[in-house]
Design an enzyme around this catalytic site. Structure first.
Site, PDB file in Angstrom:
ATOM      1  N   HIS A   1      45.121  30.300  40.709  1.00 47.58           N
ATOM      2  CA  HIS A   1      43.618  30.560  41.295  1.00 47.58           C
ATOM      3  C   HIS A   1      43.192  31.634  40.012  1.00 47.58           C
ATOM      4  O   HIS A   1      42.913  33.164  40.645  1.00 47.58           O
ATOM      5  CB  HIS A   1      43.867  31.290  42.653  1.00 47.58           C
ATOM      6  CG  HIS A   1      42.690  31.642  43.247  1.00 47.58           C
ATOM      7  ND1 HIS A   1      41.284  31.405  42.799  1.00 47.58           N
ATOM      8  CD2 HIS A   1      42.429  32.756  44.109  1.00 47.58           C
ATOM      9  CE1 HIS A   1      40.356  31.929  43.632  1.00 47.58           C
ATOM     10  NE2 HIS A   1      41.082  32.866  44.267  1.00 47.58           N
TER      11      HIS A   1
ATOM     12  N   CYS B   1      35.291  35.117  44.351  1.00 47.58           N
ATOM     13  CA  CYS B   1      35.768  34.180  43.919  1.00 47.58           C
ATOM     14  C   CYS B   1      35.188  32.520  44.181  1.00 47.58           C
ATOM     15  O   CYS B   1      35.893  31.551  43.741  1.00 47.58           O
ATOM     16  CB  CYS B   1      37.266  34.135  44.908  1.00 47.58           C
ATOM     17  SG  CYS B   1      38.324  35.396  44.851  1.00 47.58           S
TER      18      CYS B   1
END
Ligand SMILES: [Zn+2]
Lengths: 134, 386
Positions: B335, B83
């Site tokens: 996200h 991420c």
């Protein structure tokens, strides 16, 4: 869910996963899983070390939205277990009512089915932890 | 040493882009950033992306996106750090400029997550964990964060309500961001009433599965001048660093310290010559509410165990001492994993240019922190108004 191409991907870890075998370096550091370089001191002189399989629940959760391949088992408890020798291991808890799980709960290792692929696929077994039988 | 400045930024809204593909999103953001900078060619392209292979069966994103954006035969690669891929891609772009090998660099972060079934998405995200010792046992990414969350609450005596305040703050800020996925404020009760997805972690403690792309253009001040980019558009990359920690959560020295963030932050502060108190806003990686708390501690904004106290004391709002998630954070902006670090960078740029929809008054210095894995790969970058 696709089947694993190679069974070897799984069987190379069977010993570690069936018997909870980690490593111990020349300076006495024990760790799990086994690796060739000690994560504490960097020593490359590492031998296998079999843990007793006794420990305590450090923290836990109930998996309700599992990754694909685990839908059949949901919901299931997952925990970080601190072994009596020190290292922490991630594993599912088994033979336990979620209501009973608590931090500090004494547990012991058992071998259980972790995952089954399709009808003609392989079945994976590994360690899980259950409350210590009194 | 050379200096690096960001001279252009562009993005797509974050959301469920069913009509757009990964390449559509990336090209749109990239062309917007180039237009914003006023450049029609770049020396190279860095693509921040985490799991395009499993999600859309596409790797080789450097070639794909440079080709489809019409950038010619330039060097172009994908940068992957779970991420934190976006944050890492920005830093690689900056390094290319600082090294003197490249003068004008484009960075695009992109992720297309909604083309997959939810349980497959859950599996692909867990690829950032340890496949053999975490995912093997049925650990999802949410579950690993839930283990941290319970331990944090237990160790320091926080409640689910305390952590919910981070989500409330993120949504309050996201409500003002036209590019955010969720543009509605929420209450603590909204979080508490949402279903458990991995106890004690609830749906509203977690950031959503979504699609999006963001891009920035990086160059040197000299080149920016030569290109005729007005100075109001420049934002200096003042400090940056990154570090890793054990990939397997069970192997951490301390479950409740984001050691990689701590190490990276110390280096980045030193490089920028600033301290936490000098930072006007923080874009931290609140993929889960507990991660916002731990991040504030690792960045030196709060003492260990007191990250959640900052939320309780109201110190994280736009007009408070330590504003975080000024455009909604991962929780409300959304996200799109490998794109997130570039969104954070772009949001810092907008704040420092004074163009943010939720402007921190007189913002001079901002910090972005992008977490990969359960804290295993972390980038910290500090940006300053020129
Ligand atoms: Zn050792």
């Amino acid at each position: 869910m696709a089947r694993p191409m190679q069974v070897s991907r799984y069987w190379r870890h069977f010993r570690e996963k069936y018997r909870l075998i980690g490593g111990k370096c020349e300076n006495g550091h024990v760790f799990f899983p086994h690796r060739g370089v000690c994560p504490v001191c960097g020593s490359k002189n590492v031998e296998e070390y079999e843990f007793s399989g006794r420990g305590k629940v450090l923290t836990w959760t109930i998996v309700r939205n599992p990754p694909s391949g685990f839908e059949y088992y949901k919901p299931y408890p997952l925990a970080l277990v601190q072994l009596e020798e020190g290292p922490v291991v991630l594993a599912q808890l088994t033979d336990v009512d979620p209501e009973e799980i608590h931090e500090g709960m004494e547990v012991e290792v058992v071998t259980r089915k972790v995952r089954e692929f399709e009808e003609d696929g392989i079945i994976l077994y590994a360690y899980k932890f259950r409350p210590v039988l009194k | 040493m050379r200096k690096a400045v960001i001279i252009g930024a562009g993005m797509t809204p974050v959301g469920e882009h069913w009509k757009l593909s990964l390449r559509d999103l990336a090209v749109e953001a990239l062309l917007k950033a180039m237009e914003d900078a006023g450049v029609d060619k770049v020396d190279s392209l860095y693509v921040g992306n985490m799991v395009s292979g499993p999600f859309v069966e596409q790797e080789n994103l450097g070639a794909l996106i440079a080709d489809w954006a019409g950038l010619g035969n330039i060097p172009a690669v994908k940068i992957e750090a779970a991420c934190a891929s976006g944050g890492a891609a920005v830093q690689e772009g900056v390094k290319a400029v600082l090294s003197g090998l490249e003068d004008v660099v484009a960075v695009v972060g992109v992720e297309k997550m909604t083309d997959a079934w939810p349980s497959d998405a859950t599996r692909y995200l867990a690829y950032a964990a340890d496949a053999e010792w975490e995912l093997f046992h049925g650990a999802s990414f949410v579950a690993l964060n839930a283990l941290i969350m319970r331990h944090y609450m237990k160790t320091y005596g926080y409640t689910e309500e305390d952590l919910a305040l981070f989500a409330v703050n993120a949504h309050a800020n996201g409500a003002k961001n036209p590019y955010a996925m969720f543009k509605r404020p929420i209450k603590v009760e909204t979080v508490l009433k949402s279903p458990y997805i991995a106890d004690p972690l609830k749906l509203f403690d977690a950031s959503p599965v979504c699609d999006g792309a963001a891009a920035v253009i990086i160059t040197t001040p000299e080149k920016a001048e030569e290109l005729g980019v007005p100075k109001e558009k420049w934002v200096e990359v003042a400090g940056m660093a990154r570090a890793i920690d054990t990939i397997n959560l069970a192997n951490r020295e301390d479950l409740l310290t984001l050691k990689a963030a701590k190490i990276a932050a110390e280096k980045a502060y030193k490089m920028a010559g600033v301290e936490p108190k000098d930072i006007d806003f923080f874009e931290v990686h609140d993929a889960f509410t507990v991660m916002a708390a731990l991040s504030l501690e690792a960045l030196g904004v709060a003492k260990k165990g007191e990250g959640a106290k900052l939320a309780r004391e109201g110190q994280i709002a736009i007009d408070a001492d330590y504003p975080i998630q000024t455009m909604g954070g991962l929780k409300a902006r959304g996200h799109p994993v490998g794109a997130t670090g570039v969104y954070q960078t772009l949001e810092a740029v907008l704040q420092l240019r004074g163009e943010a929809p939720n402007q921190v008054p007189d913002a001079e210095v901002g910090l972005t922190q992008n977490i990969g894995g359960t804290g295993s790969n972390i980038t910290v970058s500090i940006f300053r108004r020129v």
